[in-house]
Design a protein around this motif. Structure first.
Motif, PDB file in Angstrom:
ATOM      1  N   ASN A 100      -5.198  19.169 -26.767  1.00 12.76           N
ATOM      2  CA  ASN A 100      -4.151  18.153 -26.744  1.00 12.76           C
ATOM      3  C   ASN A 100      -4.704  16.732 -26.819  1.00 12.76           C
ATOM      4  OD1 ASN A 100      -1.981  19.915 -26.589  1.00 12.76           O
ATOM      5  ND2 ASN A 100      -2.157  20.100 -24.365  1.00 12.76           N
ATOM      6  N   ARG A 101      -6.019  16.590 -26.816  1.00 15.75           N
ATOM      7  CA  ARG A 101      -6.598  15.251 -26.900  1.00 15.75           C
ATOM      8  C   ARG A 101      -6.600  14.758 -28.337  1.00 15.75           C
ATOM      9  NH1 ARG A 101     -11.567  17.624 -23.997  1.00 15.75           N
ATOM     10  NH2 ARG A 101     -10.592  18.179 -22.018  1.00 15.75           N
ATOM     11  N   ILE A 102      -6.410  13.478 -28.494  1.00 17.15           N
ATOM     12  CA  ILE A 102      -6.545  12.847 -29.798  1.00 17.15           C
ATOM     13  C   ILE A 102      -8.011  12.485 -29.966  1.00 17.15           C
ATOM     14  CG2 ILE A 102      -5.923  10.849 -31.206  1.00 17.15           C
ATOM     15  CD1 ILE A 102      -3.227  10.859 -29.679  1.00 17.15           C
ATOM     16  N   THR A 103      -8.643  13.048 -30.985  1.00 13.86           N
ATOM     17  CA  THR A 103     -10.060  12.788 -31.210  1.00 13.86           C
ATOM     18  C   THR A 103     -10.216  11.553 -32.079  1.00 13.86           C
ATOM     19  OG1 THR A 103      -9.997  14.389 -33.010  1.00 13.86           O
ATOM     20  CG2 THR A 103     -10.795  15.158 -30.865  1.00 13.86           C
ATOM     21  N   MET A 104     -11.198  10.718 -31.752  1.00 15.76           N
ATOM     22  CA  MET A 104     -11.250   9.370 -32.281  1.00 15.76           C
ATOM     23  C   MET A 104     -12.611   9.053 -32.885  1.00 15.76           C
ATOM     24  SD  MET A 104      -8.851   6.963 -32.209  1.00 15.76           S
ATOM     25  CE  MET A 104      -7.919   7.364 -30.724  1.00 15.76           C
ATOM     26  N   GLY A 105     -12.580   8.315 -34.003  1.00 17.11           N
ATOM     27  CA  GLY A 105     -13.770   7.712 -34.582  1.00 17.11           C
ATOM     28  C   GLY A 105     -13.620   6.201 -34.554  1.00 17.11           C
ATOM     29  N   MET A 106     -14.715   5.494 -34.336  1.00 18.54           N
ATOM     30  CA  MET A 106     -14.686   4.039 -34.195  1.00 18.54           C
ATOM     31  C   MET A 106     -15.584   3.431 -35.270  1.00 18.54           C
ATOM     32  SD  MET A 106     -12.898   4.377 -31.336  1.00 18.54           S
ATOM     33  CE  MET A 106     -12.788   2.860 -30.385  1.00 18.54           C
ATOM     34  N   ILE A 107     -15.014   2.599 -36.153  1.00 18.19           N
ATOM     35  CA  ILE A 107     -15.754   2.012 -37.272  1.00 18.19           C
ATOM     36  C   ILE A 107     -15.867   0.505 -37.089  1.00 18.19           C
ATOM     37  CG2 ILE A 107     -15.836   1.709 -39.769  1.00 18.19           C
ATOM     38  CD1 ILE A 107     -14.088   4.197 -40.044  1.00 18.19           C
ATOM     39  N   GLY A 108     -17.116   0.021 -36.949  1.00 14.52           N
ATOM     40  CA  GLY A 108     -17.356  -1.406 -36.754  1.00 14.52           C
ATOM     41  C   GLY A 108     -17.550  -1.728 -35.291  1.00 14.52           C
ATOM     42  N   MET A 109     -18.795  -1.629 -34.808  1.00 18.65           N
ATOM     43  CA  MET A 109     -19.050  -1.710 -33.366  1.00 18.65           C
ATOM     44  C   MET A 109     -19.482  -3.105 -32.918  1.00 18.65           C
ATOM     45  SD  MET A 109     -18.134   1.325 -33.082  1.00 18.65           S
ATOM     46  CE  MET A 109     -18.137   1.243 -31.293  1.00 18.65           C
ATOM     47  N   GLY A 110     -18.796  -4.118 -33.423  1.00 17.45           N
ATOM     48  CA  GLY A 110     -19.115  -5.489 -33.075  1.00 17.45           C
ATOM     49  C   GLY A 110     -18.332  -6.001 -31.888  1.00 17.45           C
ATOM     50  N   LEU A 111     -18.203  -7.321 -31.833  1.00 14.51           N
ATOM     51  CA  LEU A 111     -17.601  -8.005 -30.686  1.00 14.51           C
ATOM     52  C   LEU A 111     -16.189  -7.519 -30.411  1.00 14.51           C
ATOM     53  CD1 LEU A 111     -17.950 -10.316 -28.617  1.00 14.51           C
ATOM     54  CD2 LEU A 111     -17.055 -11.879 -30.351  1.00 14.51           C
ATOM     55  N   MET A 112     -15.355  -7.435 -31.437  1.00 18.58           N
ATOM     56  CA  MET A 112     -13.951  -7.075 -31.255  1.00 18.58           C
ATOM     57  C   MET A 112     -13.769  -5.630 -30.802  1.00 18.58           C
ATOM     58  SD  MET A 112     -10.805  -8.354 -31.610  1.00 18.58           S
ATOM     59  CE  MET A 112     -10.851  -9.681 -32.819  1.00 18.58           C
ATOM     60  N   MET A 113     -14.679  -4.744 -31.224  1.00 19.78           N
ATOM     61  CA  MET A 113     -14.529  -3.333 -30.884  1.00 19.78           C
ATOM     62  C   MET A 113     -14.774  -3.065 -29.406  1.00 19.78           C
ATOM     63  SD  MET A 113     -13.785  -0.263 -31.956  1.00 19.78           S
ATOM     64  CE  MET A 113     -14.143   0.249 -33.644  1.00 19.78           C
ATOM     65  N   GLY A 114     -15.474  -3.954 -28.720  1.00 19.03           N
ATOM     66  CA  GLY A 114     -15.823  -3.705 -27.325  1.00 19.03           C
ATOM     67  C   GLY A 114     -14.643  -3.319 -26.462  1.00 19.03           C
ATOM     68  N   GLY A 115     -13.564  -4.086 -26.538  1.00 13.38           N
ATOM     69  CA  GLY A 115     -12.393  -3.792 -25.731  1.00 13.38           C
ATOM     70  C   GLY A 115     -11.704  -2.512 -26.146  1.00 13.38           C
ATOM     71  N   HIS A 116     -11.645  -2.258 -27.451  1.00  9.96           N
ATOM     72  CA  HIS A 116     -11.022  -1.022 -27.930  1.00  9.96           C
ATOM     73  C   HIS A 116     -11.794   0.203 -27.436  1.00  9.96           C
ATOM     74  CE1 HIS A 116      -8.231  -3.216 -30.357  1.00  9.96           C
ATOM     75  NE2 HIS A 116      -9.145  -3.680 -31.189  1.00  9.96           N
ATOM     76  N   LEU A 117     -13.114   0.137 -27.524  1.00  7.68           N
ATOM     77  CA  LEU A 117     -13.916   1.285 -27.106  1.00  7.68           C
ATOM     78  C   LEU A 117     -13.750   1.542 -25.614  1.00  7.68           C
ATOM     79  CD1 LEU A 117     -15.921   3.506 -27.741  1.00  7.68           C
ATOM     80  CD2 LEU A 117     -17.773   1.829 -27.469  1.00  7.68           C
ATOM     81  N   ARG A 118     -13.806   0.498 -24.811  1.00  7.18           N
ATOM     82  CA  ARG A 118     -13.601   0.679 -23.362  1.00  7.18           C
ATOM     83  C   ARG A 118     -12.227   1.262 -23.081  1.00  7.18           C
ATOM     84  NH1 ARG A 118     -16.263  -4.317 -23.453  1.00  7.18           N
ATOM     85  NH2 ARG A 118     -14.289  -5.453 -23.285  1.00  7.18           N
ATOM     86  N   GLY A 119     -11.225   0.799 -23.824  1.00  3.97           N
ATOM     87  CA  GLY A 119      -9.874   1.318 -23.626  1.00  3.97           C
ATOM     88  C   GLY A 119      -9.773   2.798 -23.932  1.00  3.97           C
ATOM     89  N   MET A 120     -10.397   3.232 -25.021  1.00  2.00           N
ATOM     90  CA  MET A 120     -10.332   4.646 -25.394  1.00  2.00           C
ATOM     91  C   MET A 120     -11.146   5.511 -24.429  1.00  2.00           C
ATOM     92  SD  MET A 120      -8.221   4.819 -27.869  1.00  2.00           S
ATOM     93  CE  MET A 120      -7.394   3.420 -27.055  1.00  2.00           C
ATOM     94  N   LEU A 121     -12.268   5.007 -23.963  1.00  2.00           N
ATOM     95  CA  LEU A 121     -13.074   5.777 -23.013  1.00  2.00           C
ATOM     96  C   LEU A 121     -12.374   5.924 -21.666  1.00  2.00           C
ATOM     97  CD1 LEU A 121     -16.661   4.357 -23.732  1.00  2.00           C
ATOM     98  CD2 LEU A 121     -15.707   6.564 -24.439  1.00  2.00           C
ATOM     99  N   GLY A 122     -11.441   5.042 -21.391  1.00  2.00           N
ATOM    100  CA  GLY A 122     -10.711   5.108 -20.130  1.00  2.00           C
ATOM    101  C   GLY A 122      -9.477   5.991 -20.179  1.00  2.00           C
ATOM    102  N   ARG A 123      -9.189   6.578 -21.329  1.00  2.00           N
ATOM    103  CA  ARG A 123      -7.988   7.408 -21.470  1.00  2.00           C
ATOM    104  C   ARG A 123      -8.355   8.887 -21.371  1.00  2.00           C
ATOM    105  NH1 ARG A 123      -3.300   4.763 -23.959  1.00  2.00           N
ATOM    106  NH2 ARG A 123      -2.509   6.895 -24.115  1.00  2.00           N
ATOM    107  N   SER A 124      -7.578   9.626 -20.586  1.00  2.00           N
ATOM    108  CA  SER A 124      -7.828  11.052 -20.430  1.00  2.00           C
ATOM    109  C   SER A 124      -7.292  11.880 -21.588  1.00  2.00           C
ATOM    110  CB  SER A 124      -7.190  11.554 -19.126  1.00  2.00           C
ATOM    111  OG  SER A 124      -5.772  11.423 -19.191  1.00  2.00           O
TER     112      SER A 124
END
Length: 432
Positions: A42-66
């Motif tokens: 049931n998890r949504i599997t995710m790929g992250m493209i572009g690991m610069g300054l702006m992605m930091g918040g998005h990545l933390r947000g996704m890692l915090g979701r169950s």
């Protein structure tokens, strides 16, 4: 072709493998204890493209979701992609019962990430000139997409992406997150419901970047694929300032990679203005650069005469000011909302009045819509219309003359030289 849900697609794969008696190898997943009640399927599997300054918040947000699992990261800078991979694996290892997790892949090529059938959705958080190619690859591989604003580098890219989303049934969210902030929604509802009368003038502050300059050549850092970073844009010698992801400059100040401040803050504020005016499926008809005779400020006009002035002083230091025949609305980030008359700011909407899309978390809205297969608050068509304003404002600025636009046919009128900017030449082999 309508994309199936992640759960039904996995079920189909599992059933097909069982029927064929095949031994199917799936990527490693985080133990279910990490995510509590969210079962792996049931998890949504995710790929992250572009690991610069702006992605930091998005990545933390996704890692915090169950209910989300990050499976892959991608960047042209080896240091960044390996750092992001380690961040993901540390986060999941810290949550795992055995304290160990190795299940995040790091890619140089976004194509390889998009080709993975076990990834449901991707974030595209690259510089603007890569948005279209990365997003289209993800869309055509059946993935849902969150793409940072402005959605595209050119108008043509926006129409291609919007049409592709319709064709593939993609849940596409543009990162215009001010739509998910209550003050901007309330300000837009006040305008849309006519509480300040007919709006005729709008001021918005975008600020400015230092002008583009010729930069000396510097050695390309080891592990940085500069040719791929440049992608479809013209070749220039490497310089750290050219590729720097700095909100105050870096690549954002160069025309090759965007529309400078029109694409930076304009993508936010022009978007709210579109929303408030009810123009999400249309746009302005005339764009005038700063300094044109009679125009102290960059200005664009809608067909009904409503005008938008860039960097005109805004009352109270706000970001946007709507001026109507019967009042004003001023709005900014941080929940700042002021009105004239003052009581409008807290007045409730009647049930019979226009209630705009209510989202209080931009990423969360996208995740919810992936599950329900409904449209998010800022889908591709809306993002395309807003980014078109950014591009046309930039074209008028670069050419130094007014541009006339037909928002129905989506074409520049009576100016062949300006029409050529509908798209840009693309450096081989980075073609659409």
């Amino acid at each position: 072709m309508k994309k199936t849900s992640s759960l039904s697609r996995r079920d189909f794969m599992l059933q097909g493998a069982a029927a064929l008696g095949a031994a199917v190898a799936f990527p490693s997943v985080v133990p279910s204890t990490v995510f509590g009640a969210a079962a792996p399927s049931n998890r949504i599997t995710m790929g992250m493209i572009g690991m610069g300054l702006m992605m930091g918040g998005h990545l933390r947000g996704m890692l915090g979701r169950s209910d989300v699992q990050v499976l892959a990261v991608c960047d042209v800078d080896q240091r960044r992609r390996e750092g992001a991979k380690n961040q993901v694996e540390r986060a999941y290892a810290n949550q795992a019962a055995d304290g160990a997790y190795k299940g995040c892949e790091a890619y140089l090529e976004y194509e390889k990430l998009c080709a993975r059938s076990d990834i449901d959705a991707v974030f595209v958080v690259t510089p603007d000139h890569w948005h279209a190619m990365c997003s289209l690859a993800a869309i055509k591989s059946g993935k849902d997409v969150y793409c940072q604003k402005p959605m595209t580098l050119t108008i043509r890219e926006g129409r291609l992406m919007t049409d592709a989303c319709k064709q593939y049934g993609t849940i596409f969210q543009v990162g215009s997150q001010q739509r998910s902030e209550w003050a901007f929604r309330k300000a837009s509802e006040i305008v849309r419901n006519g509480w300040i009368g007919k709006v005729h003038t709008i001021y918005t502050s975008l600020g400015s970047f230092a002008p583009p300059t010729t930069l000396p050549a510097q050695p390309i850092p080891e592990g940085f694929d500069y040719d791929r970073w440049l992608g479809p844009t013209p070749w220039f010698p490497y310089n750290a300032e050219r590729v720097k992801g700095d909100y105050g400059g870096g690549w954002r100040r160069f025309w090759e990679y965007g529309s400078r401040k029109n694409g930076d803050w304009g993508a936010h504020h022009f978007d709210i203005i579109q929303w408030a005016l009810g123009m999400d499926d249309s746009g302005p008809v005339k764009f005038i650069p700063k300094g044109w005779p009679g125009y102290e400020h960059q200005t664009h006009y809608y067909a009904d005469g409503t005008r938008v002035l860039r960097d005109h002083p805004v009352r109270g230091g706000h970001m946007i000011q709507f001026i109507g025949t019967e009042g004003e609305v001023m709005v900014s980030r941080g929940g700042r909302l002021d009105t004239r008359p003052a009581e409008l700011a807290q007045a409730p909407l009647l049930a019979s009045e226009i209630h705009l899309y209510d989202s209080n978390n931009h990423e969360g809205n996208w995740i919810d819509c992936i599950r329900t297969r409904t449209q998010p608050i800022c889908p591709a068509e809306i993002g395309h219309r807003t980014s078109t304003i950014c591009h046309l404002s930039g074209i008028a600025e670069r050419l130094g003359r007014p541009i006339h636009w037909d928002p129905v046919e989506e074409r520049i009128l009576d100016d062949p030289a300006a029409e050529r900017w509908y798209d840009r030449p693309r450096r081989a082999p980075y073609v659409l």
